[in-house]
Scaffold this motif. Structure first.
Motif, PDB file in Angstrom:
ATOM      1  N   GLU A 123       0.821  -1.222   0.000  1.00  7.43           N
ATOM      2  CA  GLU A 123       0.000   0.000   0.000  1.00  7.43           C
ATOM      3  C   GLU A 123       0.849   1.264   0.000  1.00  7.43           C
ATOM      4  O   GLU A 123       0.532   2.241  -0.684  1.00  7.43           O
ATOM      5  CB  GLU A 123      -0.921  -0.003   1.222  1.00  7.43           C
ATOM      6  CG  GLU A 123      -2.083  -0.957   1.112  1.00  7.43           C
ATOM      7  CD  GLU A 123      -2.956  -0.929   2.366  1.00  7.43           C
ATOM      8  OE1 GLU A 123      -4.170  -0.686   2.218  1.00  7.43           O
ATOM      9  OE2 GLU A 123      -2.433  -1.132   3.471  1.00  7.43           O
ATOM     10  N   SER A 124       1.942   1.248   0.746  1.00 10.37           N
ATOM     11  CA  SER A 124       2.786   2.435   0.852  1.00 10.37           C
ATOM     12  C   SER A 124       3.707   2.616  -0.348  1.00 10.37           C
ATOM     13  O   SER A 124       4.312   3.677  -0.523  1.00 10.37           O
ATOM     14  CB  SER A 124       3.635   2.358   2.123  1.00 10.37           C
ATOM     15  OG  SER A 124       4.605   1.316   2.023  1.00 10.37           O
ATOM     16  N   GLY A 125       3.833   1.556  -1.152  1.00  6.78           N
ATOM     17  CA  GLY A 125       4.761   1.604  -2.274  1.00  6.78           C
ATOM     18  C   GLY A 125       6.175   1.210  -1.901  1.00  6.78           C
ATOM     19  O   GLY A 125       7.064   1.133  -2.766  1.00  6.78           O
ATOM     20  N   GLU A 126       6.408   0.922  -0.600  1.00  6.62           N
ATOM     21  CA  GLU A 126       7.768   0.617  -0.147  1.00  6.62           C
ATOM     22  C   GLU A 126       8.294  -0.680  -0.751  1.00  6.62           C
ATOM     23  O   GLU A 126       9.482  -0.798  -1.055  1.00  6.62           O
ATOM     24  CB  GLU A 126       7.802   0.533   1.385  1.00  6.62           C
ATOM     25  CG  GLU A 126       9.209   0.388   1.948  1.00  6.62           C
ATOM     26  CD  GLU A 126       9.251   0.442   3.465  1.00  6.62           C
ATOM     27  OE1 GLU A 126      10.335   0.203   4.022  1.00  6.62           O
ATOM     28  OE2 GLU A 126       8.198   0.709   4.089  1.00  6.62           O
ATOM     29  N   LEU A 127       7.415  -1.657  -0.949  1.00  7.09           N
ATOM     30  CA  LEU A 127       7.857  -2.936  -1.506  1.00  7.09           C
ATOM     31  C   LEU A 127       8.359  -2.748  -2.939  1.00  7.09           C
ATOM     32  O   LEU A 127       9.416  -3.264  -3.310  1.00  7.09           O
ATOM     33  CB  LEU A 127       6.720  -3.956  -1.469  1.00  7.09           C
ATOM     34  CG  LEU A 127       7.137  -5.399  -1.722  1.00  7.09           C
ATOM     35  CD1 LEU A 127       8.006  -5.929  -0.593  1.00  7.09           C
ATOM     36  CD2 LEU A 127       5.912  -6.304  -1.901  1.00  7.09           C
ATOM     37  N   GLU A 128       7.608  -1.995  -3.715  1.00  5.37           N
ATOM     38  CA  GLU A 128       8.020  -1.756  -5.101  1.00  5.37           C
ATOM     39  C   GLU A 128       9.295  -0.912  -5.172  1.00  5.37           C
ATOM     40  O   GLU A 128      10.160  -1.160  -6.022  1.00  5.37           O
ATOM     41  CB  GLU A 128       6.883  -1.071  -5.865  1.00  5.37           C
ATOM     42  CG  GLU A 128       5.698  -1.991  -6.122  1.00  5.37           C
ATOM     43  CD  GLU A 128       4.446  -1.223  -6.520  1.00  5.37           C
ATOM     44  OE1 GLU A 128       4.059  -1.288  -7.682  1.00  5.37           O
ATOM     45  OE2 GLU A 128       3.874  -0.540  -5.619  1.00  5.37           O
ATOM     46  N   ARG A 129       9.428   0.024  -4.267  1.00  4.25           N
ATOM     47  CA  ARG A 129      10.655   0.827  -4.258  1.00  4.25           C
ATOM     48  C   ARG A 129      11.869  -0.023  -3.893  1.00  4.25           C
ATOM     49  O   ARG A 129      12.946   0.106  -4.486  1.00  4.25           O
ATOM     50  CB  ARG A 129      10.511   1.995  -3.266  1.00  4.25           C
ATOM     51  CG  ARG A 129       9.576   3.104  -3.742  1.00  4.25           C
ATOM     52  CD  ARG A 129       9.700   4.342  -2.885  1.00  4.25           C
ATOM     53  NE  ARG A 129       9.249   4.124  -1.513  1.00  4.25           N
ATOM     54  CZ  ARG A 129       7.994   4.259  -1.112  1.00  4.25           C
ATOM     55  NH1 ARG A 129       7.039   4.614  -1.978  1.00  4.25           N
ATOM     56  NH2 ARG A 129       7.655   4.080   0.156  1.00  4.25           N
ATOM     57  N   ALA A 130      11.680  -0.923  -2.926  1.00  8.13           N
ATOM     58  CA  ALA A 130      12.792  -1.775  -2.507  1.00  8.13           C
ATOM     59  C   ALA A 130      13.211  -2.730  -3.625  1.00  8.13           C
ATOM     60  O   ALA A 130      14.392  -3.036  -3.782  1.00  8.13           O
ATOM     61  CB  ALA A 130      12.402  -2.565  -1.258  1.00  8.13           C
ATOM     62  N   ALA A 131      12.226  -3.185  -4.397  1.00  6.29           N
ATOM     63  CA  ALA A 131      12.518  -4.093  -5.514  1.00  6.29           C
ATOM     64  C   ALA A 131      12.942  -3.341  -6.766  1.00  6.29           C
ATOM     65  O   ALA A 131      13.472  -3.952  -7.695  1.00  6.29           O
ATOM     66  CB  ALA A 131      11.290  -4.943  -5.822  1.00  6.29           C
ATOM     67  N   ASP A 132      12.696  -2.036  -6.778  1.00 12.02           N
ATOM     68  CA  ASP A 132      12.919  -1.210  -7.968  1.00 12.02           C
ATOM     69  C   ASP A 132      12.135  -1.783  -9.149  1.00 12.02           C
ATOM     70  O   ASP A 132      12.644  -1.939 -10.253  1.00 12.02           O
ATOM     71  CB  ASP A 132      14.405  -1.118  -8.311  1.00 12.02           C
ATOM     72  CG  ASP A 132      14.701  -0.024  -9.342  1.00 12.02           C
ATOM     73  OD1 ASP A 132      13.904   0.919  -9.461  1.00 12.02           O
ATOM     74  OD2 ASP A 132      15.734  -0.138 -10.043  1.00 12.02           O
ATOM     75  N   LEU A 133      10.869  -2.096  -8.859  1.00 14.24           N
ATOM     76  CA  LEU A 133      10.019  -2.761  -9.844  1.00 14.24           C
ATOM     77  C   LEU A 133       8.562  -2.489  -9.512  1.00 14.24           C
ATOM     78  O   LEU A 133       8.183  -2.493  -8.342  1.00 14.24           O
ATOM     79  CB  LEU A 133      10.281  -4.276  -9.809  1.00 14.24           C
ATOM     80  CG  LEU A 133       9.747  -5.131 -10.949  1.00 14.24           C
ATOM     81  CD1 LEU A 133      10.422  -4.762 -12.271  1.00 14.24           C
ATOM     82  CD2 LEU A 133       9.967  -6.603 -10.639  1.00 14.24           C
ATOM     83  N   LYS A 134       7.759  -2.244 -10.523  1.00 10.47           N
ATOM     84  CA  LYS A 134       6.339  -1.952 -10.332  1.00 10.47           C
ATOM     85  C   LYS A 134       5.496  -3.226 -10.442  1.00 10.47           C
ATOM     86  O   LYS A 134       5.811  -4.137 -11.207  1.00 10.47           O
ATOM     87  CB  LYS A 134       5.853  -0.945 -11.376  1.00 10.47           C
ATOM     88  CG  LYS A 134       6.424   0.455 -11.202  1.00 10.47           C
ATOM     89  CD  LYS A 134       5.871   1.113  -9.943  1.00 10.47           C
ATOM     90  CE  LYS A 134       6.331   2.556  -9.819  1.00 10.47           C
ATOM     91  NZ  LYS A 134       5.837   3.172  -8.555  1.00 10.47           N
ATOM     92  N   LEU A 135       4.424  -3.265  -9.673  1.00  9.39           N
ATOM     93  CA  LEU A 135       3.417  -4.313  -9.801  1.00  9.39           C
ATOM     94  C   LEU A 135       2.389  -3.860 -10.835  1.00  9.39           C
ATOM     95  O   LEU A 135       1.645  -2.896 -10.596  1.00  9.39           O
ATOM     96  CB  LEU A 135       2.734  -4.556  -8.451  1.00  9.39           C
ATOM     97  CG  LEU A 135       3.526  -5.337  -7.404  1.00  9.39           C
ATOM     98  CD1 LEU A 135       2.926  -5.117  -6.021  1.00  9.39           C
ATOM     99  CD2 LEU A 135       3.549  -6.823  -7.742  1.00  9.39           C
ATOM    100  N   THR A 136       2.353  -4.544 -11.971  1.00  7.53           N
ATOM    101  CA  THR A 136       1.424  -4.158 -13.039  1.00  7.53           C
ATOM    102  C   THR A 136       0.755  -5.396 -13.624  1.00  7.53           C
ATOM    103  O   THR A 136       1.372  -6.464 -13.696  1.00  7.53           O
ATOM    104  CB  THR A 136       2.158  -3.425 -14.177  1.00  7.53           C
ATOM    105  OG1 THR A 136       3.028  -4.351 -14.859  1.00  7.53           O
ATOM    106  CG2 THR A 136       2.977  -2.251 -13.650  1.00  7.53           C
ATOM    107  N   PRO A 137      -0.507  -5.278 -14.061  1.00  6.85           N
ATOM    108  CA  PRO A 137      -1.190  -6.421 -14.677  1.00  6.85           C
ATOM    109  C   PRO A 137      -0.466  -6.938 -15.921  1.00  6.85           C
ATOM    110  O   PRO A 137      -0.472  -8.143 -16.194  1.00  6.85           O
ATOM    111  CB  PRO A 137      -2.571  -5.857 -15.037  1.00  6.85           C
ATOM    112  CG  PRO A 137      -2.763  -4.706 -14.107  1.00  6.85           C
ATOM    113  CD  PRO A 137      -1.404  -4.111 -13.913  1.00  6.85           C
ATOM    114  N   GLU A 138       0.158  -6.061 -16.641  1.00  6.65           N
ATOM    115  CA  GLU A 138       0.817  -6.456 -17.892  1.00  6.65           C
ATOM    116  C   GLU A 138       2.029  -7.338 -17.643  1.00  6.65           C
ATOM    117  O   GLU A 138       2.223  -8.368 -18.311  1.00  6.65           O
ATOM    118  CB  GLU A 138       1.248  -5.210 -18.667  1.00  6.65           C
ATOM    119  CG  GLU A 138       1.977  -5.536 -19.973  1.00  6.65           C
ATOM    120  CD  GLU A 138       2.500  -4.298 -20.676  1.00  6.65           C
ATOM    121  OE1 GLU A 138       3.039  -4.457 -21.783  1.00  6.65           O
ATOM    122  OE2 GLU A 138       2.367  -3.187 -20.120  1.00  6.65           O
TER     123      GLU A 138
END
Length: 258
Positions: free
Chosen positions: A201-216
């Motif tokens: 929710e905070s976006g911290e996971l995606e920032r740590a992975a340097d990767l976005k969660l996207t349906p595509e």
């Protein structure tokens, strides 16, 4: 031979390792005829002093090509199964179903670019099996393993996780893996802090992975605490990341066997 005996084999415990007062790993012999796909589970059976057999489902930690079987277990206080299992020693008998089960396997997904493996506790087990199978390294460009535990001491298999990317058969593909440990009840250097849902929710996971969660691009596997799975599924659904079903392709696969 009875009908029930035709469904399982008698294996021997090779090794037991206690990690914490509530977590342990075990290694058993493997029947030559036992086959499974990385991510699947089998039922293990232990005999009680009364002679009756208690069964529980456990994901394989080991790779499909290993000559042994590895499992990861929590001790449930006064639990009918784990209290018996935790008392076993090398050489003791363990019953294992002849057939493997489960759909937390890579064939659940249409092609994608990024694979996210989100685990809590012993839910790490099937992901370690998947990561020891060459197919996942060929199929995805990025692999993110997120492993959440209550304390740093409960983060199991750290040496295996560190060594995985260096295995010779990967031939340089190991750089695809990003490992993000998460600890919820204490601060641990090098680990994220908070529940997986909060980090998403905070976006911290995606920032740590340097990767976005996207349906595509994202394909996501969830295994562990049922509440985590339910909450994370609901959160991902708001971002158009939906459960993969036989009749409907999706981006999310789950395993819930307790």
């Amino acid at each position: 031979m009875t009908v029930s005996e035709e469904k399982f084999t008698r294996q021997r415990l090779l090794e037991v390792q206690t990690l914490t007062p509530t977590l342990f790993t075990l290694r058993t012999t493997r029947d030559p005829g036992f086959r499974f796909t990385a991510g699947q589970f089998a039922r293990l059976g232990v005999r009680k002093p009364s002679g009756s057999i208690v069964w529980r489902a456990y994901s394989m930690v080991s790779a499909p090509h290993d000559e042994f079987l590895d499992f990861f277990s929590i001790v449930v206080p006064d639990g009918e199964f784990t209290s018996e299992l935790s008392r076993l020693e090398p050489g003791d008998e363990l019953l294992i179903d002849k057939q493997a089960f489960g759909f937390l396997t890579l064939d659940r997904f249409p092609d994608g670019r990024d694979l996210w493996l989100l685990a809590t506790g012993t839910g790490l087990a099937p992901f370690l099996s998947i990561l020891q199978d060459f197919d996942v390294w060929q199929r995805f460009e990025r692999i993110v393993l997120v492993y959440s535990a209550r304390s740093g001491s409960e983060l199991a298999y750290q040496q295996l996780i560190r060594e995985l990317p260096e295995r010779e058969y990967l031939e340089g593909l190991g750089s695809k893996l990003t490992y993000l440990p998460v600890v919820t009840r204490e601060r641990v250097t090098g680990a994220l802090s908070g529940r997986i849902t909060t980090l998403i929710e905070s976006g911290e996971l995606e920032r740590a992975a340097d990767l976005k969660l996207t349906p595509e691009h994202s394909r996501i596997m969830l295994c562990g605490n049922p509440q985590m799975i339910e909450d994370t599924r609901a959160l991902l659904k708001t971002r158009d990341l939906n459960l993969a079903l036989t009749r409907r392709p999706g981006q999310v696969a789950v395993e819930n066997y307790w």
